[in-house]
Design a protein around this motif. Structure first.
Motif, short mmCIF file in Angstrom:
data_model
loop_
_atom_site.label_atom_id
_atom_site.label_comp_id
_atom_site.label_asym_id
_atom_site.label_seq_id
_atom_site.Cartn_x
_atom_site.Cartn_y
_atom_site.Cartn_z
N GLN A 192 -1.27 46.46 -44.99
CA GLN A 192 -1.56 45.03 -44.93
C GLN A 192 -1.53 44.42 -46.33
O GLN A 192 -1.85 45.07 -47.32
N PHE A 193 -1.16 43.13 -46.38
CA PHE A 193 -1.23 42.42 -47.64
C PHE A 193 -2.67 42.35 -48.11
O PHE A 193 -3.56 41.90 -47.38
N LEU A 194 -2.90 42.82 -49.32
CA LEU A 194 -4.23 42.74 -49.88
C LEU A 194 -4.43 41.40 -50.57
O LEU A 194 -5.53 40.87 -50.69
N GLY A 195 -3.37 40.87 -51.08
CA GLY A 195 -3.37 39.60 -51.80
C GLY A 195 -1.97 39.35 -52.27
O GLY A 195 -1.02 40.00 -51.83
N CYS A 196 -1.82 38.36 -53.17
CA CYS A 196 -0.52 38.15 -53.79
C CYS A 196 0.55 37.81 -52.75
O CYS A 196 1.66 38.34 -52.79
N PHE A 197 0.23 36.92 -51.80
CA PHE A 197 1.14 36.62 -50.70
C PHE A 197 2.42 35.96 -51.17
O PHE A 197 3.49 36.14 -50.59
N ARG A 198 2.34 35.14 -52.20
CA ARG A 198 3.53 34.46 -52.75
C ARG A 198 3.77 34.87 -54.19
O ARG A 198 4.30 34.11 -54.99
N GLY A 199 3.38 36.07 -54.53
CA GLY A 199 3.48 36.55 -55.90
C GLY A 199 2.24 36.18 -56.68
O GLY A 199 1.53 35.22 -56.35
N CYS A 200 1.95 36.94 -57.69
CA CYS A 200 0.77 36.69 -58.51
C CYS A 200 1.01 37.29 -59.90
O CYS A 200 2.11 37.72 -60.22
N GLN A 201 -0.01 37.30 -60.72
CA GLN A 201 0.10 37.78 -62.08
C GLN A 201 -0.81 39.00 -62.29
O GLN A 201 -1.83 39.14 -61.61
N ALA A 202 -0.41 39.85 -63.22
CA ALA A 202 -1.26 40.97 -63.59
C ALA A 202 -1.19 41.19 -65.09
O ALA A 202 -0.14 40.99 -65.71
N ILE A 203 -2.31 41.60 -65.67
CA ILE A 203 -2.42 41.86 -67.10
C ILE A 203 -2.65 43.35 -67.29
O ILE A 203 -3.56 43.93 -66.68
N LEU A 204 -1.84 43.99 -68.12
CA LEU A 204 -2.03 45.40 -68.43
C LEU A 204 -2.99 45.49 -69.61
O LEU A 204 -2.70 45.00 -70.70
N ASP A 205 -4.12 46.11 -69.37
CA ASP A 205 -5.22 46.02 -70.32
C ASP A 205 -5.86 47.38 -70.57
O ASP A 205 -6.62 47.88 -69.75
N THR A 206 -5.54 47.97 -71.72
CA THR A 206 -6.12 49.28 -72.06
C THR A 206 -7.60 49.19 -72.40
O THR A 206 -8.26 50.22 -72.50
N GLY A 207 -8.11 48.01 -72.58
CA GLY A 207 -9.52 47.85 -72.91
C GLY A 207 -10.41 47.61 -71.72
O GLY A 207 -11.62 47.39 -71.87
N THR A 208 -9.86 47.65 -70.51
CA THR A 208 -10.65 47.51 -69.28
C THR A 208 -10.58 48.82 -68.51
O THR A 208 -9.50 49.37 -68.29
N SER A 209 -11.70 49.33 -68.13
CA SER A 209 -11.72 50.62 -67.45
C SER A 209 -11.34 50.52 -65.98
O SER A 209 -10.86 51.49 -65.40
N ARG A 210 -11.52 49.36 -65.36
CA ARG A 210 -11.38 49.24 -63.91
C ARG A 210 -10.14 48.46 -63.48
O ARG A 210 -9.29 48.10 -64.28
N LEU A 211 -10.06 48.16 -62.16
CA LEU A 211 -9.06 47.29 -61.58
C LEU A 211 -9.77 46.02 -61.15
O LEU A 211 -10.66 46.06 -60.30
N LEU A 212 -9.39 44.89 -61.73
CA LEU A 212 -10.04 43.63 -61.42
C LEU A 212 -9.09 42.71 -60.69
O LEU A 212 -7.89 42.69 -60.96
#
Length: 381
Positions: A257-277
């Motif tokens: 199932q679609f979790l989100g991002c139905f029409r596309g979305c943005q993501a930031i690659l972040d080595t300083g964040t431990s989790r998935l936000l």
């Protein structure tokens, strides 16, 4: 005075250093619970021959993995050198360390820079003021020689704290930002940009390999790519906005199932964040899919359910990047495990935006190409 909210940081618009402090808050809470105080590549070329040609030009710098929560490497500042443990952070662009003028708890338990001991230090006199939802760092701007392994960066601007509540429970002293200069303190040049401008590195690229459940073995490399850390070819993704290392995501699917991002979305690659936000609503859906319950700051699941949990699949530039439960669930104790998902990014970004932290980056070797404004990803070995 105008205020800015960036990744959980409320910062004054005059004399500021913008650092995404949501990651620090998340990490601080987790570390407290665990009692831790502390054109260089072308897809049409053969990777093996290119690696042999470029290997000598790559500067590899070891990172230490602290319980899969943060990766720390050493640098020196000053002449003679003063050594600091640093978070190499693709989610911010500034360099700062505690100073001897800081007497808050977060400074007393970390290494502090003393400008009087350095013959190459120059004072700017410009104030630096960071205000966070959970703390603050106040200080001033200076210039000195910064060394990362054999890479020497002269007259580098950096912040010296006089008061801070940022790294109190963190195993690093300060932060070395590797984001775009558009996110840095106005009028200053980030470390990586100085290395490029001065010709210290042969190619405008750096890369990360983040290990899993091992203290040693992680590495950040500058000036080239060592292909021995990944499987298959690197897949290139254009940077959608030259501020963060931000890319466009086609869709996100979980359990078919679609979790989100139905029409596309943005993501930031972040080595300083431990989790998935991500935004609150899709993150709440994740919690329902894995039957997580809220306990304190955490979302808890029985560990025996991990093999039954579905992958989360991020489709980026037409390629699928699955994140299995073994990656997004952290082991706890007494048969309980913890979700590494956290919601709330809608409070910082008007568009649907996800932050792919170390949970994602441990699975995928990541290359950051400033010459072509693109990110390369490949499964880690």
């Amino acid at each position: 005075m105008k205020c800015l909210v960036i990744l959980g940081l409320v910062a004054l618009s005059e004399g500021l250093v913008i650092i995404p402090l949501t990651k620090v808050k998340i990490m601080r809470e987790t570390l407290r619970e665990k009692t831790v105080l502390t054109n260089f590549l072308d897809e049409n070329l053969d990777n093996t021959s290119q690696n042999a040609a470029q290997d000598l030009n790559i500067s590899r710098h070891p990172l230490r993995n602290y319980m899969d929560l943060v990766y720390v490497g050493n640098i020196t500042i000053g002449t003679p050198p003063q050594e600091f443990k640093m978070l190499f952070d693709t989610g911010s662009s500034d360099l700062w360390v505690p100073s001897v003028y800081c007497h808050s708890t977060a400074c007393r338990i970390h290494k502090r820079y003393d400008p009087h001991l350095s013959t190459t230090f120059r004072l700017s006199g410009r104030p630096v003021d960071l205000i966070f939802g959970s703390g603050r760092m106040v200080g001033f701007l200076g210039f000195d020689t910064v060394q990362i392994g054999k890479l020497v960066d002269v007259f580098q601007p950096f912040g010296l704290s006089e008061y801070q509540f940022v790294t109190e429970h963190s195993p690093f002293d300060g932060i070395l930002g590797l984001g775009y200069p558009s996110m840095a303190l106005q009028g200053t040049i980030p470390v990586f940009d100085n290395l490029m401008r001065r010709g210290v590195i042969s190619q405008p690229v750096f890369a990360f390999y983040l290990s899993t459940n091992k203290k040693n073995g992680s590495v950040v490399m500058f000036g080239g790519v060592d292909h021995s850390y990944h499987k298959g070819e690197l897949k290139w993704i254009p940077v959608s906005r030259t501020r963060f290392w931000q890319v466009t995501v086609n869709r996100i699917i979980m359990n078919g199932q679609f979790l989100g991002c139905f029409r596309g979305c943005q993501a930031i690659l972040d080595t300083g964040t431990s989790r998935l936000l991500g935004p609150t609503e899709p993150i709440d859906n994740v919690k329902r899919f894995i039957s997580a319950r809220h306990v304190g700051y955490e979302w808890v699941v029985p560990c025996y359910l991990i093999p039954r949990m579905p992958d989360v699949i991020f489709t980026i530039n037409g390629m699928d990047y699955p994140v299995p439960a073994q990656a997004y669930i952290r082991k706890g104790h007494r048969g309980l495990c913890f979700s590494s998902f956290q919601g709330g990014t809608e409070n910082w970004h008007p568009r649907e935006t996800w932050i792919l932290g170390d949970v994602f980056l441990r699975l995928y070797f990541s290359v950051y190409d400033r010459g072509n404004n693109r990110v390369g990803l490949a499964p880690t070995l």
